[in-house]
Design a protein around this motif. Sequence first.
Motif, PDB file in Angstrom:
ATOM      1  N   PRO A  41      78.383  32.464  43.120  1.00  0.00           N
ATOM      2  CA  PRO A  41      79.704  32.990  43.438  1.00  0.00           C
ATOM      3  C   PRO A  41      79.852  34.567  43.058  1.00  0.00           C
ATOM      4  O   PRO A  41      79.804  34.587  41.719  1.00  0.00           O
ATOM      5  CB  PRO A  41      81.002  32.072  43.350  1.00  0.00           C
ATOM      6  N   GLY A  42      80.062  35.485  43.722  1.00  0.00           N
ATOM      7  CA  GLY A  42      80.444  36.876  43.319  1.00  0.00           C
ATOM      8  C   GLY A  42      79.086  37.549  42.765  1.00  0.00           C
ATOM      9  O   GLY A  42      79.070  38.683  42.268  1.00  0.00           O
ATOM     10  N   LYS A  87      71.898  23.813  33.377  1.00  0.00           N
ATOM     11  CA  LYS A  87      72.924  24.360  32.612  1.00  0.00           C
ATOM     12  C   LYS A  87      74.027  24.613  33.598  1.00  0.00           C
ATOM     13  O   LYS A  87      73.781  24.875  34.779  1.00  0.00           O
ATOM     14  CB  LYS A  87      72.620  25.475  31.786  1.00  0.00           C
ATOM     15  N   PRO A  88      75.091  24.764  32.965  1.00  0.00           N
ATOM     16  CA  PRO A  88      76.451  25.320  34.121  1.00  0.00           C
ATOM     17  C   PRO A  88      76.004  26.624  34.622  1.00  0.00           C
ATOM     18  O   PRO A  88      76.343  26.910  35.837  1.00  0.00           O
ATOM     19  CB  PRO A  88      77.335  25.412  32.929  1.00  0.00           C
ATOM     20  N   GLU A  89      75.106  27.377  33.914  1.00  0.00           N
ATOM     21  CA  GLU A  89      74.769  28.774  34.730  1.00  0.00           C
ATOM     22  C   GLU A  89      73.796  28.665  35.747  1.00  0.00           C
ATOM     23  O   GLU A  89      73.555  29.476  36.332  1.00  0.00           O
ATOM     24  CB  GLU A  89      74.462  29.790  33.541  1.00  0.00           C
ATOM     25  N   ASP A  90      73.394  27.499  35.950  1.00  0.00           N
ATOM     26  CA  ASP A  90      72.447  27.054  37.166  1.00  0.00           C
ATOM     27  C   ASP A  90      73.053  26.946  38.377  1.00  0.00           C
ATOM     28  O   ASP A  90      72.687  26.865  39.353  1.00  0.00           O
ATOM     29  CB  ASP A  90      71.552  26.067  36.718  1.00  0.00           C
ATOM     30  N   THR A  91      74.483  26.749  38.235  1.00  0.00           N
ATOM     31  CA  THR A  91      75.485  26.445  39.585  1.00  0.00           C
ATOM     32  C   THR A  91      75.125  27.623  40.176  1.00  0.00           C
ATOM     33  O   THR A  91      75.487  28.803  40.110  1.00  0.00           O
ATOM     34  CB  THR A  91      76.688  26.327  38.958  1.00  0.00           C
ATOM     35  N   ALA A  92      74.647  27.332  41.617  1.00  0.00           N
ATOM     36  CA  ALA A  92      74.521  28.368  42.667  1.00  0.00           C
ATOM     37  C   ALA A  92      74.199  27.474  44.011  1.00  0.00           C
ATOM     38  O   ALA A  92      73.867  26.213  44.008  1.00  0.00           O
ATOM     39  CB  ALA A  92      73.734  29.309  42.361  1.00  0.00           C
ATOM     40  N   VAL A  93      74.310  28.385  45.116  1.00  0.00           N
ATOM     41  CA  VAL A  93      73.510  27.759  46.435  1.00  0.00           C
ATOM     42  C   VAL A  93      72.158  28.162  46.330  1.00  0.00           C
ATOM     43  O   VAL A  93      71.886  29.483  46.036  1.00  0.00           O
ATOM     44  CB  VAL A  93      74.409  28.450  47.585  1.00  0.00           C
ATOM     45  N   TYR A  94      71.467  27.069  46.555  1.00  0.00           N
ATOM     46  CA  TYR A  94      69.998  27.411  46.340  1.00  0.00           C
ATOM     47  C   TYR A  94      69.228  27.484  47.954  1.00  0.00           C
ATOM     48  O   TYR A  94      69.634  26.648  48.697  1.00  0.00           O
ATOM     49  CB  TYR A  94      69.298  26.292  45.615  1.00  0.00           C
ATOM     50  N   TYR A  95      68.585  28.631  47.925  1.00  0.00           N
ATOM     51  CA  TYR A  95      67.749  28.578  49.171  1.00  0.00           C
ATOM     52  C   TYR A  95      66.381  28.586  49.217  1.00  0.00           C
ATOM     53  O   TYR A  95      65.923  29.321  48.059  1.00  0.00           O
ATOM     54  CB  TYR A  95      68.272  30.252  49.613  1.00  0.00           C
TER      55      TYR A  95
END
Length: 125
Positions: A41-42, A87-95
């Motif tokens: 996000p962002g 890791k929490p920083e891997d949180t994302a939408v993966y394409y």
Amino acid sequence: QVQLVESGGGLVQAGGSLRLSCTASGRTFSNTAIGWFRQAPGEEREFVAATSWTGVVTYYADSVKGRFTISRDNAKNTGYLQMNSLKPEDTAVYYCAAAARLGLTYNYITSYNYWGPGTQVTVSS
């Protein structure tokens, strides 16, 4: 034309694992290079990993090297992204994305012609 659909996303605790799948239909999947990107996000969409049509050549972003593994099964028209030690920083939408070939610009969004709709990966701390 290649149609791509990702699956396997979800919620996982830090240190856990997920395996994303990218199922293709349409044009012969085995003739395409595939890549995985993610977008938090962002943030801008960023490169994660890519592999050649044979699966022999692979590239990884420094942030995931040693934790993620890209692979493919051309007989099943499916690509994979095994994600370990999340890791929490891997949180994302993966394409997942497909390209006619894997060149030196493998990490450029514009190098890929076809994209899936994305799958959400959330890593809790």
